[in-house]
Motif scaffolding. Structure first.
Motif, PDB file in Angstrom:
ATOM      1  N   LEU A  99       0.842  -1.198   0.000  1.00 24.18           N
ATOM      2  CA  LEU A  99       0.000   0.000   0.000  1.00 24.18           C
ATOM      3  C   LEU A  99       0.877   1.247   0.000  1.00 24.18           C
ATOM      4  N   ALA A 100       1.988   1.181   0.722  1.00 22.13           N
ATOM      5  CA  ALA A 100       2.891   2.337   0.816  1.00 22.13           C
ATOM      6  C   ALA A 100       3.506   2.704  -0.533  1.00 22.13           C
ATOM      7  N   LEU A 101       3.503   1.750  -1.474  1.00 22.22           N
ATOM      8  CA  LEU A 101       4.074   2.004  -2.804  1.00 22.22           C
ATOM      9  C   LEU A 101       2.996   2.092  -3.877  1.00 22.22           C
ATOM     10  N   GLY A 102       1.761   2.298  -3.464  1.00 19.57           N
ATOM     11  CA  GLY A 102       0.688   2.505  -4.434  1.00 19.57           C
ATOM     12  C   GLY A 102      -0.182   1.294  -4.715  1.00 19.57           C
ATOM     13  N   GLY A 103       0.078   0.182  -4.046  1.00 15.65           N
ATOM     14  CA  GLY A 103      -0.752  -0.999  -4.244  1.00 15.65           C
ATOM     15  C   GLY A 103      -2.141  -0.800  -3.654  1.00 15.65           C
ATOM     16  N   ASP A 104      -3.023  -1.706  -3.992  1.00 12.65           N
ATOM     17  CA  ASP A 104      -4.386  -1.595  -3.472  1.00 12.65           C
ATOM     18  C   ASP A 104      -4.799  -2.904  -2.805  1.00 12.65           C
ATOM     19  N   GLN A 105      -6.028  -2.969  -2.392  1.00 14.67           N
ATOM     20  CA  GLN A 105      -6.520  -4.152  -1.688  1.00 14.67           C
ATOM     21  C   GLN A 105      -7.410  -5.009  -2.579  1.00 14.67           C
ATOM     22  N   SER A 106      -7.153  -4.975  -3.885  1.00 17.11           N
ATOM     23  CA  SER A 106      -7.923  -5.809  -4.799  1.00 17.11           C
ATOM     24  C   SER A 106      -7.358  -7.227  -4.800  1.00 17.11           C
ATOM     25  N   LEU A 107      -8.160  -8.169  -5.230  1.00 21.84           N
ATOM     26  CA  LEU A 107      -7.719  -9.566  -5.324  1.00 21.84           C
ATOM     27  C   LEU A 107      -6.459  -9.681  -6.172  1.00 21.84           C
ATOM     28  N   ASP A 108      -6.332  -8.848  -7.189  1.00 20.12           N
ATOM     29  CA  ASP A 108      -5.171  -8.889  -8.084  1.00 20.12           C
ATOM     30  C   ASP A 108      -3.877  -8.415  -7.426  1.00 20.12           C
ATOM     31  N   ASN A 109      -3.976  -7.851  -6.235  1.00 16.87           N
ATOM     32  CA  ASN A 109      -2.778  -7.383  -5.545  1.00 16.87           C
ATOM     33  C   ASN A 109      -2.559  -8.111  -4.227  1.00 16.87           C
ATOM     34  N   LEU A 110      -3.266  -9.187  -4.011  1.00 17.89           N
ATOM     35  CA  LEU A 110      -3.143  -9.895  -2.739  1.00 17.89           C
ATOM     36  C   LEU A 110      -2.589 -11.293  -2.970  1.00 17.89           C
ATOM     37  N   ALA A 111      -1.835 -11.753  -1.982  1.00 16.84           N
ATOM     38  CA  ALA A 111      -1.259 -13.102  -2.045  1.00 16.84           C
ATOM     39  C   ALA A 111      -1.264 -13.707  -0.650  1.00 16.84           C
ATOM     40  N   LEU A 112      -1.458 -14.997  -0.572  1.00 22.91           N
ATOM     41  CA  LEU A 112      -1.371 -15.691   0.706  1.00 22.91           C
ATOM     42  C   LEU A 112       0.106 -15.857   1.053  1.00 22.91           C
ATOM     43  N   ALA A 113       0.471 -15.493   2.261  1.00 15.89           N
ATOM     44  CA  ALA A 113       1.872 -15.573   2.686  1.00 15.89           C
ATOM     45  C   ALA A 113       1.936 -16.037   4.133  1.00 15.89           C
ATOM     46  N   CYS A 114       2.878 -16.912   4.407  1.00 16.10           N
ATOM     47  CA  CYS A 114       3.099 -17.281   5.802  1.00 16.10           C
ATOM     48  C   CYS A 114       3.636 -16.039   6.514  1.00 16.10           C
ATOM     49  N   PHE A 115       3.551 -16.055   7.828  1.00 19.70           N
ATOM     50  CA  PHE A 115       3.967 -14.890   8.600  1.00 19.70           C
ATOM     51  C   PHE A 115       5.411 -14.520   8.283  1.00 19.70           C
ATOM     52  N   HIS A 116       6.282 -15.523   8.227  1.00 18.89           N
ATOM     53  CA  HIS A 116       7.703 -15.254   8.008  1.00 18.89           C
ATOM     54  C   HIS A 116       7.944 -14.602   6.644  1.00 18.89           C
ATOM     55  N   CYS A 117       7.367 -15.156   5.577  1.00 17.20           N
ATOM     56  CA  CYS A 117       7.576 -14.579   4.245  1.00 17.20           C
ATOM     57  C   CYS A 117       7.010 -13.168   4.166  1.00 17.20           C
ATOM     58  N   ASN A 118       5.836 -12.963   4.741  1.00 12.57           N
ATOM     59  CA  ASN A 118       5.228 -11.635   4.698  1.00 12.57           C
ATOM     60  C   ASN A 118       6.105 -10.631   5.446  1.00 12.57           C
ATOM     61  N   ARG A 119       6.601 -11.023   6.605  1.00 13.33           N
ATOM     62  CA  ARG A 119       7.448 -10.119   7.386  1.00 13.33           C
ATOM     63  C   ARG A 119       8.761  -9.837   6.665  1.00 13.33           C
ATOM     64  N   ARG A 120       9.379 -10.855   6.066  1.00 17.10           N
ATOM     65  CA  ARG A 120      10.662 -10.640   5.379  1.00 17.10           C
ATOM     66  C   ARG A 120      10.487  -9.801   4.118  1.00 17.10           C
ATOM     67  N   LYS A 121       9.376  -9.992   3.422  1.00 18.20           N
ATOM     68  CA  LYS A 121       9.138  -9.224   2.198  1.00 18.20           C
ATOM     69  C   LYS A 121       8.845  -7.771   2.540  1.00 18.20           C
ATOM     70  N   ALA A 122       8.035  -7.569   3.550  1.00 21.43           N
ATOM     71  CA  ALA A 122       7.664  -6.213   3.998  1.00 21.43           C
ATOM     72  C   ALA A 122       7.235  -5.353   2.806  1.00 21.43           C
ATOM     73  N   ASP A 123       7.826  -4.198   2.647  1.00 22.73           N
ATOM     74  CA  ASP A 123       7.463  -3.299   1.547  1.00 22.73           C
ATOM     75  C   ASP A 123       8.420  -3.390   0.368  1.00 22.73           C
ATOM     76  N   SER A 124       9.167  -4.471   0.281  1.00 26.24           N
ATOM     77  CA  SER A 124      10.169  -4.608  -0.777  1.00 26.24           C
ATOM     78  C   SER A 124       9.569  -5.132  -2.075  1.00 26.24           C
ATOM     79  N   LEU A 125      10.072  -4.631  -3.167  1.00 20.74           N
ATOM     80  CA  LEU A 125       9.726  -5.142  -4.498  1.00 20.74           C
ATOM     81  C   LEU A 125      10.961  -5.667  -5.216  1.00 20.74           C
ATOM     82  N   VAL A 126      12.143  -5.311  -4.715  1.00 21.98           N
ATOM     83  CA  VAL A 126      13.399  -5.766  -5.312  1.00 21.98           C
ATOM     84  C   VAL A 126      14.329  -6.238  -4.208  1.00 21.98           C
TER      85      VAL A 126
END
Length: 151
Positions: A45-72
């Motif tokens: 969201l901080a980089l312009g994403g939205d809450q649509s199905l096309d922008n959501l993914a199921l992630a375990c807690f660890h992967c979600n935390r490690r990815k955080a706001d990163s795209l690269v």
């Protein structure tokens, strides 16, 4: 003003079903975990994403935390900034495969290698969980590619 709103239970269920109840990054099965998986904003969201199905993914807690706001992240092979794996743009099997023993995720591309490193997809704890799941006959996911042993 925050753009974050609660994701509805219906939308969360759609995300889970589309992902076959697997973390879309490390392919752990939510069914056998003690902690319910999270819903990741692929483009934060901080980089312009939205809450649509096309922008959501199921992630375990660890992967979600490690990815955080990163795209690269850094590809450990080329040492160049590389796009992270995007479950909405990429196919998992194009970027990853399981090692011959089924315990480690191998990055097949720069994106795969960068994602394996940035999200620590082969951390010791998850390898132990995979080994236990493998003995129980529930790992790796049947649709995932497995890299044959090198000759």
């Amino acid at each position: 003003m925050s753009r974050r709103r609660k994701i509805s239970a219906t939308l969360q269920q759609q995300v889970r079903q589309r992902a076959l109840f697997l973390c879309e990054y490390c392919h752990a099965s939510e069914q056998w975990q003690y902690v319910r998986f999270t819903v990741d904003h692929v483009v934060p969201l901080a980089l312009g994403g939205d809450q649509s199905l096309d922008n959501l993914a199921l992630a375990c807690f660890h992967c979600n935390r490690r990815k955080a706001d990163s795209l690269v992240a850094l590809d450990p092979h080329s040492l160049e900034q590389t796009p992270l794996f995007s479950p909405r743009q990429h196919r998992w099997s194009d970027h990853f495969a399981w090692s011959a023993d089924g315990l480690r995720i191998l990055g097949l591309t720069a994106t795969g290698r960068a994602t394996v490193a940035a999200l620590a997809l082969n951390r010791e704890r998850i390898i132990g969980i995979r080994a236990a799941d493998q003995i129980a006959g529930r790992h790796p996911p049947p649709q995932d590619p497995i890299q044959p042993d090198a000759p």
